[in-house]
Scaffold this active site. Structure first.
Site, short mmCIF file in Angstrom:
data_model
loop_
_atom_site.label_atom_id
_atom_site.label_comp_id
_atom_site.label_asym_id
_atom_site.label_seq_id
_atom_site.Cartn_x
_atom_site.Cartn_y
_atom_site.Cartn_z
N ASP A 216 9.18 -10.66 3.95
CA ASP A 216 8.39 -10.27 2.79
C ASP A 216 9.29 -9.89 1.61
OD1 ASP A 216 5.83 -10.32 4.27
OD2 ASP A 216 6.69 -8.60 5.33
N ASP A 219 8.35 -4.46 1.84
CA ASP A 219 7.66 -4.06 3.07
C ASP A 219 7.71 -2.54 3.20
OD1 ASP A 219 6.58 -3.76 5.59
OD2 ASP A 219 7.86 -5.26 6.54
N LYS A 255 3.90 -6.06 0.97
CA LYS A 255 3.25 -5.58 2.19
C LYS A 255 3.22 -4.06 2.12
CE LYS A 255 4.23 -7.48 6.20
NZ LYS A 255 5.05 -7.80 7.41
#
Length: 384
Positions: A216, A219, A255
């Site tokens: 990602d 995160d 995220k």
């Protein structure tokens, strides 16, 4: 963990031998006595090779500035310090003036971090951390850290990591983190920036550019305190650029949870595009995440995925996401976003991302671009 403030009357440029003396309180360097008797060195250590760098970081003390002359440094062990600065006697690790410095981990043992800071009131700036076998730069349980104008690239796990309980009041500003990939995990762990496995208030990420990482862009897995993310871009994450036949990278832009946390992060004026999953996702975080004026464009799944929590979304813009503009649950509050009734979608001035990859401005801020900008500041003004 924190030390009292010392008094500082003068700064000297030291040889590396004198740097060791600073740490032990010996030698001819002024050591100011704080109110509780602790001593803080006011010293500048200039290093020119990896051995000097390793020694200087290991022996740093409150008030020390370590400055690196231009070049590429190849440490043979993780650069590690448990020393604490203070709010008025910081420990600084920086390039010398405007010189270009790369710290390269290609000679480290397998599984090693390139750098680990385990102390308070550090400033780390104007450096590149690259080619580590594992994480690039890891900051643990830090109070009052400033991490500015850094590059973390092509490392064997996440480029930049904040973690640990008591991780409080840290600023990550103008970070470029890209190309990070963990071959041992087939890409499932290497994020651009990871704020994970910890807690602590007042942490802020601003001006980051997080791209082409195997997992990602950002995160926040199992970080249980609110983090502020603003004026940052996450793009091109989650693609198998390493010809890994068992590739498992995720590919969210942002995220914003995971691992059972319930926390209200603050996410304003950010952009996510061309990621292989969602632009922005709660990742099962049921907290009241606040998202204002963010832009999602051309991600492979939903622009904004907030299906289970209590997120609050306002004035966000999603265009061209293959999984739809948004997927929202019944507890999500959505107002004045371009998927809400009566809200028009403004036109972008440009859909050419070339300038977004360009050099940063002289002060380290993100490059000027017309990409994804609109004529409106009322909605999705991440790039304006």
């Amino acid at each position: 963990m924190r030390q009292s403030t010392g008094r500082h009357r003068r700064t000297r440029t030291l040889s590396i031998a004198a740097a060791v003396a600073v740490a032990s309180g010996a030698g001819g360097v002024y050591l100011g006595l704080s109110n509780d008797g602790a001593r803080a060195a006011s010293a500048t250590v200039t290093v020119t090779n990896a051995a000097e760098l390793q020694s200087a970081v290991k022996n740093a003390a409150a008030g020390t500035t370590i400055q690196l002359r231009a070049g590429t440094y190849y440490p043979t062990a993780t650069l590690k310090s448990t020393a604490n600065g203070t709010s008025s006697a910081r420990i600084t690790l920086t390039a010398y003036g405007s010189e270009k410095v790369r710290i390269d981990g290609s000679k480290l043992p397998d599984g090693s971090w390139l750098a680990g800071i385990h102390g308070d009131h550090w400033t780390v700036q104007n450096l590149t951390f690259q080619n580590s076998p594992a994480q690039g730069l890891v900051v643990t349980s830090s109070v009052g850290g400033v991490f500015r104008n850094l590059v973390t690239a092509n490392n064997g796990d996440s480029g930049f990591t904040l973690r640990g309980d008591g991780t409080t009041g840290n600023l990550v500003q103008n970070l470029d983190s890209h190309g990070n990939y963990d071959p041992a995990g087939h890409g499932q762990n290497a994020d651009g920036i990871a704020v994970k496995f910890g807690s602590g208030t007042g942490n802020r990420i601003t001006g980051a550019r997080l791209y082409n990482n195997s997992d990602d862009g950002l995160d926040l897995w199992q970080f249980s305190s609110p983090v502020t993310i603003e004026h940052s871009w996450a793009f091109g994450n989650g693609k198998n650029r390493w010809n890994d036949s068992a590739f498992e990278g995720n590919g969210n832009g942002y995220k914003l949870g995971g691992g059972g946390v319930t926390v209200a992060h603050l996410v304003n004026h950010n952009a996510a595009w061309d990621n292989t999953l969602h632009g922005f996702t709660e990742n099962s975080n049921r907290g009241a995440i606040v998202l204002n004026r963010n832009t999602s464009y051309s991600n492979a799944e939903a622009g904004f995925y907030f299906a289970t929590g209590k997120a609050r979304l306002a004035r966000n813009l999603a265009v061209g996401d293959k999984g739809g503009r948004s997927k929202l649950g019944p507890s999500t509050v959505s107002a004045a976003n371009n998927w809400d009734s009566g809200v028009a979608t403004p036109a972008f001035r440009s859909k050419d991302a070339t300038t977004a990859y360009g050099p940063r401005k002289a002060d380290g801020s993100l490059p000027a671009t017309t990409f994804l900008t609109t004529g409106s500041t009322a909605i999705g003004s991440a790039m304006n």
